[in-house]
Scaffold this motif. Structure first.
Motif, PDB file in Angstrom:
ATOM      1  N   LYS A   1       0.803  -1.492  -0.060  1.00 25.71           N
ATOM      2  CA  LYS A   1      -0.052  -0.089   0.301  1.00 25.71           C
ATOM      3  C   LYS A   1       0.646   1.577   0.001  1.00 25.71           C
ATOM      4  O   LYS A   1       0.228   1.849  -0.397  1.00 25.71           O
ATOM      5  N   ASN A   2       2.394   0.601   0.932  1.00 25.07           N
ATOM      6  CA  ASN A   2       3.177   2.170   0.303  1.00 25.07           C
ATOM      7  C   ASN A   2       3.754   2.419  -0.126  1.00 25.07           C
ATOM      8  O   ASN A   2       4.839   3.673  -0.689  1.00 25.07           O
ATOM      9  N   CYS A   3       4.855   1.195  -1.328  1.00 22.15           N
ATOM     10  CA  CYS A   3       5.235   1.351  -2.299  1.00 22.15           C
ATOM     11  C   CYS A   3       5.332   2.595  -3.545  1.00 22.15           C
ATOM     12  O   CYS A   3       4.107   1.768  -4.020  1.00 22.15           O
ATOM     13  N   VAL A   4       6.018   2.965  -3.498  1.00 19.74           N
ATOM     14  CA  VAL A   4       6.017   3.670  -5.319  1.00 19.74           C
ATOM     15  C   VAL A   4       6.909   3.411  -5.866  1.00 19.74           C
ATOM     16  O   VAL A   4       6.446   3.256  -7.386  1.00 19.74           O
ATOM     17  N   SER A   5       8.054   2.833  -5.628  1.00 19.95           N
ATOM     18  CA  SER A   5       8.908   3.049  -6.716  1.00 19.95           C
ATOM     19  C   SER A   5       9.321   1.350  -7.143  1.00 19.95           C
ATOM     20  O   SER A   5       8.196   0.363  -6.755  1.00 19.95           O
ATOM     21  N   ASP A   6       8.939   1.612  -8.647  1.00 16.59           N
ATOM     22  CA  ASP A   6       9.218   0.613 -10.069  1.00 16.59           C
ATOM     23  C   ASP A   6      10.169   0.065  -9.868  1.00 16.59           C
ATOM     24  O   ASP A   6      10.015  -1.642  -8.926  1.00 16.59           O
ATOM     25  N   PHE A   7      11.383   0.398  -8.826  1.00 14.54           N
ATOM     26  CA  PHE A   7      12.661  -1.244  -8.179  1.00 14.54           C
ATOM     27  C   PHE A   7      11.835  -1.767  -7.496  1.00 14.54           C
ATOM     28  O   PHE A   7      11.598  -3.422  -7.073  1.00 14.54           O
ATOM     29  N   GLU A   8      11.044  -1.203  -5.909  1.00 14.05           N
ATOM     30  CA  GLU A   8      10.523  -2.042  -4.706  1.00 14.05           C
ATOM     31  C   GLU A   8       9.560  -3.022  -5.668  1.00 14.05           C
ATOM     32  O   GLU A   8       9.143  -3.927  -4.277  1.00 14.05           O
ATOM     33  N   LYS A   9       8.796  -2.704  -6.146  1.00 20.05           N
ATOM     34  CA  LYS A   9       7.457  -3.114  -6.988  1.00 20.05           C
ATOM     35  C   LYS A   9       7.966  -5.024  -7.639  1.00 20.05           C
ATOM     36  O   LYS A   9       7.111  -5.172  -7.826  1.00 20.05           O
ATOM     37  N   GLU A  10       9.454  -4.610  -8.249  1.00 19.97           N
ATOM     38  CA  GLU A  10       9.618  -5.561  -9.124  1.00 19.97           C
ATOM     39  C   GLU A  10      10.539  -6.312  -8.289  1.00 19.97           C
ATOM     40  O   GLU A  10      10.284  -8.037  -8.129  1.00 19.97           O
ATOM     41  N   HIS A  11      11.345  -6.083  -6.893  1.00 20.62           N
ATOM     42  CA  HIS A  11      11.731  -6.927  -6.378  1.00 20.62           C
ATOM     43  C   HIS A  11      10.566  -6.354  -4.435  1.00 20.62           C
ATOM     44  O   HIS A  11      10.926  -5.910  -3.744  1.00 20.62           O
TER      45      HIS A  11
END
Length: 246
Positions: free
Chosen positions: A150-160
């Motif tokens: 719910k708080n993630c905005v980074s594409d890197f963090e969404k992928e990993h």
């Protein structure tokens, strides 16, 4: 409910189709599933793959082998995990990647127990690393996964999936499990042809002698035959396993 979620896809760029490529006459994914079946702390197993047509063969394989499979977002793996965990009614999630054919059920159980015993949001064994790459284990609660999603905005963090945890340690109760010695220079994951040959060689030497072999068996083999380490020693390591990056 403790659910192991294996993220898997067939569209690997460096070694396409590797998750169904046979090692010791069995698809690599089946070897991983078999190893997870020895975990005492895991209640259920789910394959989380993408909705891409490239993964249709993987979905068919899961159906043929009566393995629960969830299809979700191809690029946002964090969302895929969240949706799969939600559908499975998971309270605790073990993250497993389908390119690690040596996952150790003893290590996985130890990390799950650490999370439960210390009432953690996230328990892991790779930061700083001491176990070999490919034995890395990450366990987190559904509540922690939900907050990350719910708080993630980074594409890197969404992928990993777990990077939001590592980047926001003040938001979570976290702890690392260390091995008795630093053997993190050993690479037990499969991303290249060299890795695959190395994995084949370990299975060829160990699987005829034991129904199930563990990290200690692998380390004993490599201590007796250090020349095997040369097979994939030139393969680029992931950032977490590069000394000085932790």
């Amino acid at each position: 409910m403790v659910v192991a979620i294996i993220q898997a896809r067939l569209g690997s760029t460096r070694l396409p189709g590797k998750v169904l490529k046979p090692i010791n006459r069995e698809p690599m994914l089946k070897l991983i599933i078999n190893r997870l079946s020895y975990c005492n702390e895991v209640d259920e197993l789910v394959i989380a793959t993408s909705t891409s047509c490239k993964d249709d063969e993987l979905v068919d394989w899961c159906k043929d082998n009566d393995i629960c499979c969830y299809r979700g977002d191809e690029d946002n793996v964090l969302k895929r995990y969240y949706d799969a965990a939600n559908k499975a009614d998971a309270k605790i999630i073990v993250r497993v990647t389908a390119d690690d054919p040596f996952k150790d059920p003893i290590v996985i159980d130890d990390v799950i127990r650490l999370l439960k015993k210390d009432n953690l949001d996230f328990a892991y064994n790779n930061s700083p690393p001491s176990f070999p790459e490919g034995i890395d284990t990450e366990v987190f609660t559904f509540d922690a996964l939900s907050r990350a999603y719910k708080n993630c905005v980074s594409d890197f963090e969404k992928e990993h999936v777990t990077q939001f945890f590592y980047h926001n340690p003040s938001l979570f109760r976290m702890k690392n499990l260390s091995y008795s010695e630093d053997v993190s220079s050993i690479r037990l994951t499969v991303d290249t042809d060299e890795d695959f040959v190395f994995a084949e060689e370990i299975y060829r030497r160990l699987s005829p002698n034991k129904e199930m072999f563990f990290l200690e068996d692998i380390l004993s083999l490599l201590k007796s035959h250090p020349e095997l380490l040369k097979i994939n020693e030139s393969v680029k390591r992931s950032t977490m396993y590069v000394k000085g990056c932790n």
